[in-house]
Design a protein around this motif. Structure first.
Motif, PDB file in Angstrom:
ATOM      1  N   LYS B 205       0.859  -1.185   0.000  1.00 15.89           N
ATOM      2  CA  LYS B 205       0.000   0.000   0.000  1.00 15.89           C
ATOM      3  C   LYS B 205       0.895   1.234   0.000  1.00 15.89           C
ATOM      4  CE  LYS B 205      -3.945   1.876   2.521  1.00 15.89           C
ATOM      5  NZ  LYS B 205      -4.718   1.709   3.755  1.00 15.89           N
ATOM      6  N   VAL B 206       0.613   2.131  -0.905  1.00 16.05           N
ATOM      7  CA  VAL B 206       1.446   3.326  -1.057  1.00 16.05           C
ATOM      8  C   VAL B 206       0.576   4.550  -0.872  1.00 16.05           C
ATOM      9  CG1 VAL B 206       2.787   4.653  -2.736  1.00 16.05           C
ATOM     10  CG2 VAL B 206       3.055   2.183  -2.628  1.00 16.05           C
ATOM     11  N   GLY B 207       1.095   5.534  -0.122  1.00 16.02           N
ATOM     12  CA  GLY B 207       0.370   6.791   0.036  1.00 16.02           C
ATOM     13  C   GLY B 207       0.948   7.827  -0.898  1.00 16.02           C
ATOM     14  N   ALA B 208       0.134   8.342  -1.808  1.00 18.55           N
ATOM     15  CA  ALA B 208       0.632   9.311  -2.787  1.00 18.55           C
ATOM     16  C   ALA B 208      -0.007  10.666  -2.547  1.00 18.55           C
ATOM     17  CB  ALA B 208       0.330   8.839  -4.194  1.00 18.55           C
ATOM     18  N   LEU B 223      -2.807   4.114  -2.796  1.00 19.19           N
ATOM     19  CA  LEU B 223      -2.631   3.403  -4.050  1.00 19.19           C
ATOM     20  C   LEU B 223      -2.104   2.008  -3.749  1.00 19.19           C
ATOM     21  CD1 LEU B 223      -0.863   6.123  -6.215  1.00 19.19           C
ATOM     22  CD2 LEU B 223      -3.280   5.501  -6.268  1.00 19.19           C
ATOM     23  N   VAL B 224      -2.254   1.140  -4.722  1.00 18.62           N
ATOM     24  CA  VAL B 224      -1.784  -0.232  -4.523  1.00 18.62           C
ATOM     25  C   VAL B 224      -0.661  -0.505  -5.515  1.00 18.62           C
ATOM     26  CG1 VAL B 224      -2.395  -2.667  -4.539  1.00 18.62           C
ATOM     27  CG2 VAL B 224      -4.055  -0.939  -3.790  1.00 18.62           C
ATOM     28  N   GLU B 225       0.473  -0.886  -4.988  1.00 21.27           N
ATOM     29  CA  GLU B 225       1.595  -1.244  -5.840  1.00 21.27           C
ATOM     30  C   GLU B 225       1.598  -2.751  -6.011  1.00 21.27           C
ATOM     31  OE1 GLU B 225       5.373  -0.025  -4.345  1.00 21.27           O
ATOM     32  OE2 GLU B 225       6.336  -0.189  -6.299  1.00 21.27           O
ATOM     33  N   VAL B 226       1.526  -3.187  -7.236  1.00 19.27           N
ATOM     34  CA  VAL B 226       1.447  -4.618  -7.511  1.00 19.27           C
ATOM     35  C   VAL B 226       2.776  -5.079  -8.102  1.00 19.27           C
ATOM     36  CG1 VAL B 226       0.245  -6.409  -8.809  1.00 19.27           C
ATOM     37  CG2 VAL B 226      -1.011  -4.423  -7.930  1.00 19.27           C
ATOM     38  N   PHE B 227       3.302  -6.177  -7.557  1.00 18.81           N
ATOM     39  CA  PHE B 227       4.622  -6.648  -7.979  1.00 18.81           C
ATOM     40  C   PHE B 227       4.495  -7.883  -8.848  1.00 18.81           C
ATOM     41  CE2 PHE B 227       5.159  -4.161  -4.257  1.00 18.81           C
ATOM     42  CZ  PHE B 227       6.372  -3.519  -4.397  1.00 18.81           C
ATOM     43  N   SER B 236       7.062  -3.457 -10.854  1.00 19.01           N
ATOM     44  CA  SER B 236       5.842  -3.153 -10.106  1.00 19.01           C
ATOM     45  C   SER B 236       5.066  -2.082 -10.849  1.00 19.01           C
ATOM     46  CB  SER B 236       6.192  -2.672  -8.705  1.00 19.01           C
ATOM     47  OG  SER B 236       6.679  -1.361  -8.768  1.00 19.01           O
ATOM     48  N   LYS B 237       3.748  -2.073 -10.631  1.00 17.35           N
ATOM     49  CA  LYS B 237       2.899  -1.026 -11.181  1.00 17.35           C
ATOM     50  C   LYS B 237       1.964  -0.532 -10.101  1.00 17.35           C
ATOM     51  CE  LYS B 237       2.986  -2.107 -16.079  1.00 17.35           C
ATOM     52  NZ  LYS B 237       2.254  -2.648 -17.216  1.00 17.35           N
ATOM     53  N   LEU B 238       1.560   0.721 -10.282  1.00 18.28           N
ATOM     54  CA  LEU B 238       0.670   1.316  -9.284  1.00 18.28           C
ATOM     55  C   LEU B 238      -0.767   1.298  -9.794  1.00 18.28           C
ATOM     56  CD1 LEU B 238       2.693   4.426  -8.146  1.00 18.28           C
ATOM     57  CD2 LEU B 238       2.001   2.509  -6.714  1.00 18.28           C
ATOM     58  N   PHE B 239      -1.650   0.932  -8.933  1.00 17.57           N
ATOM     59  CA  PHE B 239      -3.072   0.901  -9.277  1.00 17.57           C
ATOM     60  C   PHE B 239      -3.864   1.694  -8.258  1.00 17.57           C
ATOM     61  CE2 PHE B 239      -1.283  -2.793 -11.298  1.00 17.57           C
ATOM     62  CZ  PHE B 239      -1.925  -2.849 -12.527  1.00 17.57           C
ATOM     63  N   ASP B 240      -4.892   2.310  -8.772  1.00 13.87           N
ATOM     64  CA  ASP B 240      -5.836   2.989  -7.884  1.00 13.87           C
ATOM     65  C   ASP B 240      -7.092   2.127  -7.834  1.00 13.87           C
ATOM     66  OD1 ASP B 240      -7.633   4.564  -6.612  1.00 13.87           O
ATOM     67  OD2 ASP B 240      -7.332   6.351  -7.872  1.00 13.87           O
ATOM     68  N   ALA B 241      -7.514   1.789  -6.644  1.00 14.68           N
ATOM     69  CA  ALA B 241      -8.638   0.859  -6.516  1.00 14.68           C
ATOM     70  C   ALA B 241      -9.927   1.420  -7.108  1.00 14.68           C
ATOM     71  CB  ALA B 241      -8.847   0.516  -5.051  1.00 14.68           C
ATOM     72  N   ASN B 242      -9.984   2.748  -7.306  1.00 17.20           N
ATOM     73  CA  ASN B 242     -11.217   3.325  -7.817  1.00 17.20           C
ATOM     74  C   ASN B 242     -11.223   3.555  -9.315  1.00 17.20           C
ATOM     75  OD1 ASN B 242     -12.650   3.630  -5.305  1.00 17.20           O
ATOM     76  ND2 ASN B 242     -11.025   5.088  -4.791  1.00 17.20           N
ATOM     77  N   SER B 243     -10.160   3.117  -9.982  1.00 18.51           N
ATOM     78  CA  SER B 243     -10.175   3.262 -11.432  1.00 18.51           C
ATOM     79  C   SER B 243      -9.743   1.934 -12.047  1.00 18.51           C
ATOM     80  CB  SER B 243      -9.272   4.400 -11.865  1.00 18.51           C
ATOM     81  OG  SER B 243      -7.934   4.035 -11.625  1.00 18.51           O
ATOM     82  N   LEU B 244      -9.699   1.872 -13.364  1.00 14.79           N
ATOM     83  CA  LEU B 244      -9.479   0.580 -13.994  1.00 14.79           C
ATOM     84  C   LEU B 244      -8.017   0.312 -14.346  1.00 14.79           C
ATOM     85  CD1 LEU B 244     -12.631   0.330 -16.275  1.00 14.79           C
ATOM     86  CD2 LEU B 244     -12.211  -0.670 -14.021  1.00 14.79           C
ATOM     87  N   ARG B 249       1.514   8.717 -13.144  1.00 11.54           N
ATOM     88  CA  ARG B 249       2.265   9.242 -12.002  1.00 11.54           C
ATOM     89  C   ARG B 249       2.635  10.720 -12.109  1.00 11.54           C
ATOM     90  NH1 ARG B 249       6.919   5.247 -10.016  1.00 11.54           N
ATOM     91  NH2 ARG B 249       7.436   7.075  -8.784  1.00 11.54           N
ATOM     92  N   ASP B 250       2.264  11.370 -13.209  1.00 10.21           N
ATOM     93  CA  ASP B 250       2.524  12.814 -13.278  1.00 10.21           C
ATOM     94  C   ASP B 250       1.818  13.488 -12.114  1.00 10.21           C
ATOM     95  OD1 ASP B 250       3.749  12.200 -15.609  1.00 10.21           O
ATOM     96  OD2 ASP B 250       2.174  13.000 -16.912  1.00 10.21           O
ATOM     97  N   ASN B 251       2.485  14.420 -11.516  1.00 10.20           N
ATOM     98  CA  ASN B 251       1.896  15.166 -10.404  1.00 10.20           C
ATOM     99  C   ASN B 251       1.615  14.314  -9.177  1.00 10.20           C
ATOM    100  OD1 ASN B 251       1.896  17.674 -11.612  1.00 10.20           O
ATOM    101  ND2 ASN B 251      -0.012  17.211 -12.691  1.00 10.20           N
ATOM    102  N   LEU B 252       2.203  13.139  -9.145  1.00  9.86           N
ATOM    103  CA  LEU B 252       2.021  12.310  -7.955  1.00  9.86           C
ATOM    104  C   LEU B 252       3.345  12.130  -7.253  1.00  9.86           C
ATOM    105  CD1 LEU B 252      -0.306   9.254  -8.590  1.00  9.86           C
ATOM    106  CD2 LEU B 252      -0.759  11.347  -7.303  1.00  9.86           C
ATOM    107  N   LEU B 253       3.402  12.550  -6.015  1.00  6.91           N
ATOM    108  CA  LEU B 253       4.594  12.306  -5.217  1.00  6.91           C
ATOM    109  C   LEU B 253       4.288  11.134  -4.288  1.00  6.91           C
ATOM    110  CD1 LEU B 253       7.429  13.267  -4.259  1.00  6.91           C
ATOM    111  CD2 LEU B 253       6.220  14.560  -2.494  1.00  6.91           C
ATOM    112  N   LEU B 254       5.033  10.055  -4.440  1.00  8.70           N
ATOM    113  CA  LEU B 254       4.803   8.887  -3.581  1.00  8.70           C
ATOM    114  C   LEU B 254       5.457   9.166  -2.234  1.00  8.70           C
ATOM    115  CD1 LEU B 254       5.479   6.040  -6.146  1.00  8.70           C
ATOM    116  CD2 LEU B 254       3.431   7.398  -5.749  1.00  8.70           C
ATOM    117  N   TRP B 255       4.619   9.545  -1.315  1.00  2.82           N
ATOM    118  CA  TRP B 255       5.152   9.984  -0.025  1.00  2.82           C
ATOM    119  C   TRP B 255       5.499   8.802   0.860  1.00  2.82           C
ATOM    120  CZ3 TRP B 255       5.537  15.178   1.735  1.00  2.82           C
ATOM    121  CH2 TRP B 255       5.987  15.294   3.046  1.00  2.82           C
ATOM    122  N   ASP B 256       4.574   7.903   0.941  1.00  2.77           N
ATOM    123  CA  ASP B 256       4.737   6.812   1.908  1.00  2.77           C
ATOM    124  C   ASP B 256       4.822   5.498   1.161  1.00  2.77           C
ATOM    125  OD1 ASP B 256       4.627   4.985   3.921  1.00  2.77           O
ATOM    126  OD2 ASP B 256       2.505   5.318   4.382  1.00  2.77           O
TER     127      ASP B 256
END
Lengths: 318, 508
Positions: B205-208, B223-227, B236-244, B249-256
């Motif tokens: 689980k990643v906080g962006a 966000l969910v990082e899938v390996f 790995s790729k990042l997925f948002d559970a609310n989209s398909l 990742r533009d404008n997204l800073l992966l904070w946590d």
């Protein structure tokens, strides 16, 4: 058109400053020999050893303390020249043509006081006129009694003959006549008249002032085409032998004609200017190229070299 | 190899070395070609609020790690009374606040500056995160397995499996199994992670943080990082559970990226982390320099010197350009100057004084100097003392002009002091002798030539673009050197010679 085309200049064989510097001076004049040429006192000494006549040496002042003695060298002379041993471009040369009752007169008639003469010597010693401002010595020479042949051709100054000697071959010559504009000096850029001289005959072929052709001397109105250098053979022989004497491959020799002593060497110049081409109305490069094509092992004597030049560089043959 | 071809090899070598180093520096370190280019820096504050329960408090906030698109420039924290340390334990970066005793409402601030930096890359993934057992109610277990079974049928690998699951989770008409699970109080993100773990796919689980200028009180988007491991390489790729699809990742800073909690707090309660951010535009270079403080990229360059010495070099590095101008003017044009490199020195003085002040000052000084020097010449002085007198006189003149112009309200005049005095004195002396010997015309020719070259050199040396280039690309020094060498072998005619020999060329 304000400018001429570089191709036209090239086709006429005219040498430019850059080519002179890197192609001739840099290539044929060994750096270590420069002091011989740049120092007029040293030039005088080697010239004497080589039996090349030079103006009489009245004295040398090398220390400030000796400046007071200058009077002893000049008191009893009819006239004299004080010059820096390492001067260039005629800088710092003081000519006194008349000494009367302890009063000194320049060629234009202005009086120069003894104090002014001493200051001039002091300036020379401090290196004001020398290349790079290094300390210098002042050379006092006897005045040249210039030949009557030049009466009317020169104004208030000693006319001299510049011969370019390339690898011992006299390739081009010109006479430099001082004018009122040049203030008795024989430097072309100061307004002296330059007269191209035929290598074979010593006769005038062309004349310019301020790089423009002239027919008559601007001050005396004498027709310049009539100019003929007397004792030309001797002069050109002396000039050519300066090659052996100095070891310089590309050399400007400044010769003067004394009424009594004949042609003599005034000074050598390791960086002769390019105005000689304008005075002769010809580019110098074809002549230099011809001599370069001879190679280094031609084994010619001074006389043979002069003959070679007379044959190839004569005005008539052009 | 003869001397001439060696020379051209040397020139070509120097030039290509210079150009290579310049281009390499631009490519590798991203130094812009033009001055004034800007870069975006995000200045982000994380604010932590909590209630302390009368005792020791330890709060540790996960902070961003190295990642694609961003470079951390600096971080700091404001926290009165708290001990602070930044911890990097190899896995996660943290800011940790500690205090022996705190009571009541506490607010801690953490500030980070990140540079938008396309050169920055993600850290490589060395090992898969472990699978974990996510309990969800037994009644839902069968619904979960049904979703997994359906997704497995229509997928090829972990990523496509994730997409298939997301399709079911986000279907417009929710199917029965999904509807069953989603009625429970679980977030879609947690549900996705649980399902993927169930299917033996490692996730994290990643906080962006969505970056947007001027936003306040933002929270991290989960966000969910899938390996997936393929041929021994873990991607790995990042997925948002609310989209398909995968996340842009533009404008997204992966904070946590810890996969654990954003904030760990002991000795407090009701904690809350919120973020606010501003976007700043900074000159690209200073942004890069700040970046370099962390990365030591500029270590082998002038930028590693103290700022004071750098500004000195800024001037020195311009001299070759001035020298190049002098060489060009003398070799190609044939201008006469008094003293070979005097024009460069005058140009450097002009840079200090500004052009008009410098020109006026220079001409005034030399003119007045020549006038006084002509009196000195009657005194029959020795040369050295005469020049020394001229130096003192020049200094007095400079002082006089300075005071005069100040009294007249022209502060510009004060800058005249930047002229190199010894050189000015020599110029006056030489010009004076030149005047006596060759007349005023020659003085004008040489003095004018010097000034003209100096002005040209000034324009080249003070130009913003050239200053930027010469200072930042040391390789250009080699290029200038090779040009100077090339000019040194030019044996053609000078421009003014075309004029001088014109009568000769036109003959016959």
């Amino acid at each position: 058109m304000f400018f001429s085309s570089p191709f036209k200049l090239k086709s006429k064989g005219i040498m430019g400053m850059n080519q002179r510097n890197s192609g001739y001076i840099g290539r044929y004049n060994p750096r270590k020999l420069y002091p011989l040429v740049d120092n007029k006192l040293k030039t005088k000494i080697i010239a004497r050893e080589a039996n090349v006549t030079t103006p009489a040496l009245l004295g040398v002042i090398s220390m400030q303390a000796e400046v007071e003695q200058v009077e002893t060298y000049i008191k009893d002379t009819p006239g004299f020249v004080i010059k820096p041993a390492k001067g260039s471009g005629g800088k710092g040369i003081l000519v006194i043509t008349k000494v009367e009752n302890g009063r000194y007169y320049k060629p234009n008639g202005d009086e120069e006081s003894l104090a002014e003469i001493k200051r001039h010597v002091t300036d020379i010693l401090a290196g004001l006129f020398s290349l790079g401002g290094s300390a210098d010595v002042a050379v006092v020479e006897g005045l040249i009694q210039f030949d009557d042949a030049f009466d009317g051709f020169s104004f208030e100054g000693v006319p001299d003959v510049r011969v370019i000697v390339f690898k011992g071959f006299p390739v081009m010559a010109m006479m430099r006549l001082s004018t009122a504009a040049s203030d008795g000096k024989a430097n072309l850029h100061q307004g002296a008249v330059g007269v191209g001289i035929d290598i074979t005959s010593g006769k005038a072929i062309n004349a310019v002032q301020f790089d423009k052709p002239v027919k008559f001397h601007p001050d005396t109105n004498k027709e310049l085409a009539l100019l003929e250098v007397p004792r030309w053979e001797r002069l050109i022989y002396l000039a050519s032998s300066c090659y052996e004497m100095s070891g310089m491959g590309y050399l400007g020799t400044d010769m003067v004609l004394d009424r009594d002593l004949g042609p003599m060497l005034l000074e050598l110049n390791a960086r002769p200017g390019l105005a000689i081409q304008i005075a002769n109305g010809q580019g110098i490069l074809p002549r230099l190229k011809l001599i370069e094509s001879l190679g280094n092992d031609h084994g010619m004597s001074v006389e043979e070299r002069i003959e070679f030049c007379k044959k190839h560089f004569s005005d008539q043959s052009n | 190899m003869n001397a001439r071809s060696f020379f051209f090899v040397l020139v070509a070598g120097l030039m290509s070395l210079g150009i290579f180093q310049t281009v390499q520096r631009h490519m590798a370190l991203d130094i812009p070609w033009m001055p004034g280019e800007t870069r975006i820096i995000w200045n982000i504050d994380a604010k932590i609020d909590f209630n302390a329960n009368e005792g020791p408090v330890l709060a540790s906030l996960t902070t961003p790690e190295r990642q694609a698109g961003f470079t951390k420039i600096s971080q700091n924290a404001a926290s009165p009374g708290y001990g602070l340390s930044f911890i990097d334990d190899g896995e996660t970066n943290k800011a940790e606040w500690t205090i022996r005793e705190a009571k009541g409402k506490q607010t801690l601030y953490y500030n980070i500056q990140v540079l938008e930096d396309p050169k920055s890359l993600d850290q490589g993934i060395l090992e898969m995160p472990e699978l974990f057992e996510k309990e969800y109610e037994a009644s839902n277990a069968s619904a979960g397995s049904a979703i997994i079974k359906a997704a497995l049928k229509t997928s090829a690998d972990s990523f496509s499996f994730t997409r298939e699951v997301l399709k079911q989770l986000n279907a417009e008409v929710a199917n029965q199994n999904v509807a069953l699970i989603l009625t429970n109080k679980v977030s879609k993100t947690d549900l996705l992670i649980a399902l993927l773990n169930e299917a033996k796919i490692p996730t994290k689980k990643v906080g962006a943080l969505v970056l947007e200028d001027g936003r306040r009180r933002q929270h991290l988007t989960p966000l969910v990082e899938v390996f997936q491991e393929k041929d021994g390489v873990i991607t790995s790729k990042l997925f948002d559970a609310n989209s398909l699809g995968t996340v842009n990742r533009d404008n997204l800073l992966l904070w946590d990226q810890s996969g654990k909690a954003l904030l760990e707090l002991t000795g407090g309660s009701d904690s809350k982390v919120s973020f606010s951010m501003i976007q700043q535009e900074q000159p690209a270079l200073s942004a890069l320099l700040q970046k370099s403080e962390n990365e030591h990229l500029f270590n082998f360059s002038i930028h590693s010197l103290p700022v004071e010495d750098q500004s000195l070099f800024k001037g020195i590095l311009m001299i070759p350009l001035g020298v190049l101008i002098v060489v060009m003017m003398r070799v190609l044009v044939g201008l006469k100057t008094s003293g070979t490199f005097m024009p460069v020195l005058i140009a450097m003085a002009f840079i200090q004084t500004s052009l008009v002040t410098g020109l006026v000052g220079f001409i005034l000084l030399v003119a007045v100097g020549l006038f006084i020097r002509s009196y000195l010449s009657h005194l029959n002085l020795l040369l050295v003392s005469r020049i020394s007198t001229v130096i003192i006189m020049v200094i007095l003149l400079i002082a006089l002009f300075g005071v005069l112009s100040y009294k007249l309200g022209l502060t510009e005049g004060l800058k005249i002091t930047f002229f190199p005095m010894i050189i000015l004195s020599w110029t006056i002396e030489r010009m004076s002798v030149l005047w006596e010997e060759e007349g005023a015309k020659e003085v004008m020719t040489q003095g004018g030539g010097s000034l003209l070259v100096a002005v040209l050199a000034y324009f080249v040396m003070s130009n913003d673009v050239t200053r930027h280039l010469m200072f930042n690309f040391i390789g250009l020094q080699f290029v200038v050197m090779s040009l100077v060498l090339l000019l040194g072998s030019y044996t053609g005619y000078r421009l003014l010679e075309l004029r001088r020999f014109k009568p000769l060329a036109d003959k016959e």
